[in-house]
Design a protein around this motif. Structure first.
Motif, PDB file in Angstrom:
ATOM      1  N   GLY A  46       0.803  -1.202   0.000  1.00 35.56           N
ATOM      2  CA  GLY A  46       0.000   0.000   0.000  1.00 35.56           C
ATOM      3  C   GLY A  46       0.844   1.264   0.000  1.00 35.56           C
ATOM      4  N   ARG A  69      -3.307   4.320   2.012  1.00 31.73           N
ATOM      5  CA  ARG A  69      -4.168   3.517   1.129  1.00 31.73           C
ATOM      6  C   ARG A  69      -3.694   2.077   1.164  1.00 31.73           C
ATOM      7  NH1 ARG A  69      -4.412   5.367  -4.800  1.00 31.73           N
ATOM      8  NH2 ARG A  69      -2.239   6.033  -4.481  1.00 31.73           N
ATOM      9  N   GLN A  71      -3.102  -1.743  -0.249  1.00 28.77           N
ATOM     10  CA  GLN A  71      -2.689  -2.182  -1.579  1.00 28.77           C
ATOM     11  C   GLN A  71      -3.880  -2.649  -2.402  1.00 28.77           C
ATOM     12  OE1 GLN A  71       0.488  -1.977  -2.765  1.00 28.77           O
ATOM     13  NE2 GLN A  71      -0.352  -2.525  -4.772  1.00 28.77           N
ATOM     14  N   THR A  72      -3.964  -2.144  -3.608  1.00 26.27           N
ATOM     15  CA  THR A  72      -4.925  -2.609  -4.596  1.00 26.27           C
ATOM     16  C   THR A  72      -4.191  -2.791  -5.915  1.00 26.27           C
ATOM     17  OG1 THR A  72      -5.546  -0.342  -5.194  1.00 26.27           O
ATOM     18  CG2 THR A  72      -6.882  -1.437  -3.500  1.00 26.27           C
ATOM     19  N   MET A  73      -4.775  -3.591  -6.799  1.00 24.18           N
ATOM     20  CA  MET A  73      -4.191  -3.810  -8.120  1.00 24.18           C
ATOM     21  C   MET A  73      -5.239  -3.498  -9.169  1.00 24.18           C
ATOM     22  SD  MET A  73      -1.084  -4.814  -7.458  1.00 24.18           S
ATOM     23  CE  MET A  73      -0.491  -5.570  -8.969  1.00 24.18           C
ATOM     24  N   ARG A 102      -0.759  -3.663 -16.469  1.00 32.15           N
ATOM     25  CA  ARG A 102       0.054  -4.267 -15.415  1.00 32.15           C
ATOM     26  C   ARG A 102       1.437  -4.657 -15.917  1.00 32.15           C
ATOM     27  NH1 ARG A 102      -2.605  -8.775 -11.556  1.00 32.15           N
ATOM     28  NH2 ARG A 102      -4.141  -7.080 -11.447  1.00 32.15           N
ATOM     29  N   ARG A 135      -1.098   5.358  -9.041  1.00 39.05           N
ATOM     30  CA  ARG A 135      -1.269   3.918  -8.912  1.00 39.05           C
ATOM     31  C   ARG A 135      -0.324   3.371  -7.839  1.00 39.05           C
ATOM     32  NH1 ARG A 135       0.047   0.997 -14.501  1.00 39.05           N
ATOM     33  NH2 ARG A 135       0.041  -0.851 -13.171  1.00 39.05           N
ATOM     34  N   ASP A 137       1.280   0.372  -7.933  1.00 38.78           N
ATOM     35  CA  ASP A 137       2.271  -0.570  -8.433  1.00 38.78           C
ATOM     36  C   ASP A 137       2.921   0.035  -9.666  1.00 38.78           C
ATOM     37  OD1 ASP A 137      -0.119  -0.805  -9.946  1.00 38.78           O
ATOM     38  OD2 ASP A 137       0.593  -2.689 -10.777  1.00 38.78           O
ATOM     39  N   ASP A 237     -11.106  -0.944 -15.330  1.00 38.97           N
ATOM     40  CA  ASP A 237     -11.559  -0.302 -14.104  1.00 38.97           C
ATOM     41  C   ASP A 237     -12.134   1.084 -14.323  1.00 38.97           C
ATOM     42  OD1 ASP A 237      -9.189   1.035 -14.622  1.00 38.97           O
ATOM     43  OD2 ASP A 237      -8.159   0.329 -12.824  1.00 38.97           O
TER      44      ASP A 237
END
Length: 240
Positions: A46, A69, A71-73, A102, A135, A137, A237
């Motif tokens: 995150g 925040r 972690q989200t992908m 990604r 973002r 990542d 998304d």
């Protein structure tokens, strides 16, 4: 707030040392000093608000304080693009990071007009774009491989949006209508297009979805940006 990608593990109280480049950026370019806050992320833990605890132009230390925040992908989306001229491939990587890909996978085709890419520099471009776009990542950028090798090692369950500009594919939004939202890849060819043999192989793949990007001939960077945008609008998304 300044955001930086770092490789270190992040947790409350973690003491972190930046490398020379990031230290110079914070201390000399952005004029940050002890007590100033920076947002750090590593693609795993995150985003953490962190305070500068010590700093010179060559070495800056921080302490992770608060998880801002979790972690989200984003979508499991690969952009596969034939190697093109340096400036254009750099633009492609930057925009792929901004648009949520990604991974960026580089391929060599029969009509590829370049046979190498500076993956280290492209990774730095992807990192900077990830820092700026918010973002959590950084997209992986891979060394170029031959298209035939890529197809032979294709991952089960991943569908392929094949941007086929030969003239008989359905418009991209029509081609994507009703498709599942699972793992996908988008394939963009070289400036000279795919050879007839390559196109025949790609059209025969059971997981390939041929699609047209419209009536005009697009350069590779424009095609990549357009395809990523439309895929995100249809299956990614950007959808509610």
């Amino acid at each position: 707030m300044i955001r930086l990608f770092i490789p270190h593990d992040l947790a409350a109280g973690a003491e972190l040392a930046l490398d020379h480049g990031q230290s110079h950026y914070l201390a000399s370019v952005m004029r940050q000093g002890v007590g100033d806050q920076v947002a750090l992320f590593n693609g795993r833990d995150g985003e953490w608000l962190s305070a500068i605890t010590a700093g010179t132009k060559r070495a800056v230390a921080l302490r992770a304080e608060t998880l801002a925040r979790p972690q989200t992908m984003g979508p499991d989306l690969d952009l596969i693009v034939a190697v093109v001229k340096r400036g254009r491939v750099e633009t492609i990587v930057e925009k792929a990071a901004e648009l949520g890909a990604r991974r960026v996978r580089l391929v060599l085709t029969e009509r590829t007009n370049a046979d190498r890419a500076r993956v280290e520099r492209l990774t730095a471009i992807a990192t900077e774009a990830a820092e700026q776009t918010g973002r959590l990542d950084v997209p992986q950028v891979s060394e170029p491989v031959k298209l035939s090798k890529l197809v032979d090692g294709w991952e089960d369950g991943r569908r392929l949006l094949f941007c086929d500009e030969a003239g008989d594919a359905r418009p991209i939004l029509e081609a994507l209508s009703g498709q599942p939202a699972g793992p996908w890849a988008i394939l963009i060819g070289p400036e000279g297009g795919f050879s007839p043999q390559e196109r025949a192989v790609l059209r025969a793949l059971p997981y390939a979805v041929p699609a047209s990007l419209g009536p005009r001939v697009l350069r590779a960077d424009t095609a990549a940006i357009s395809a990523l945008t439309l895929w995100q609008a249809a299956l990614g998304d950007w959808t509610p």
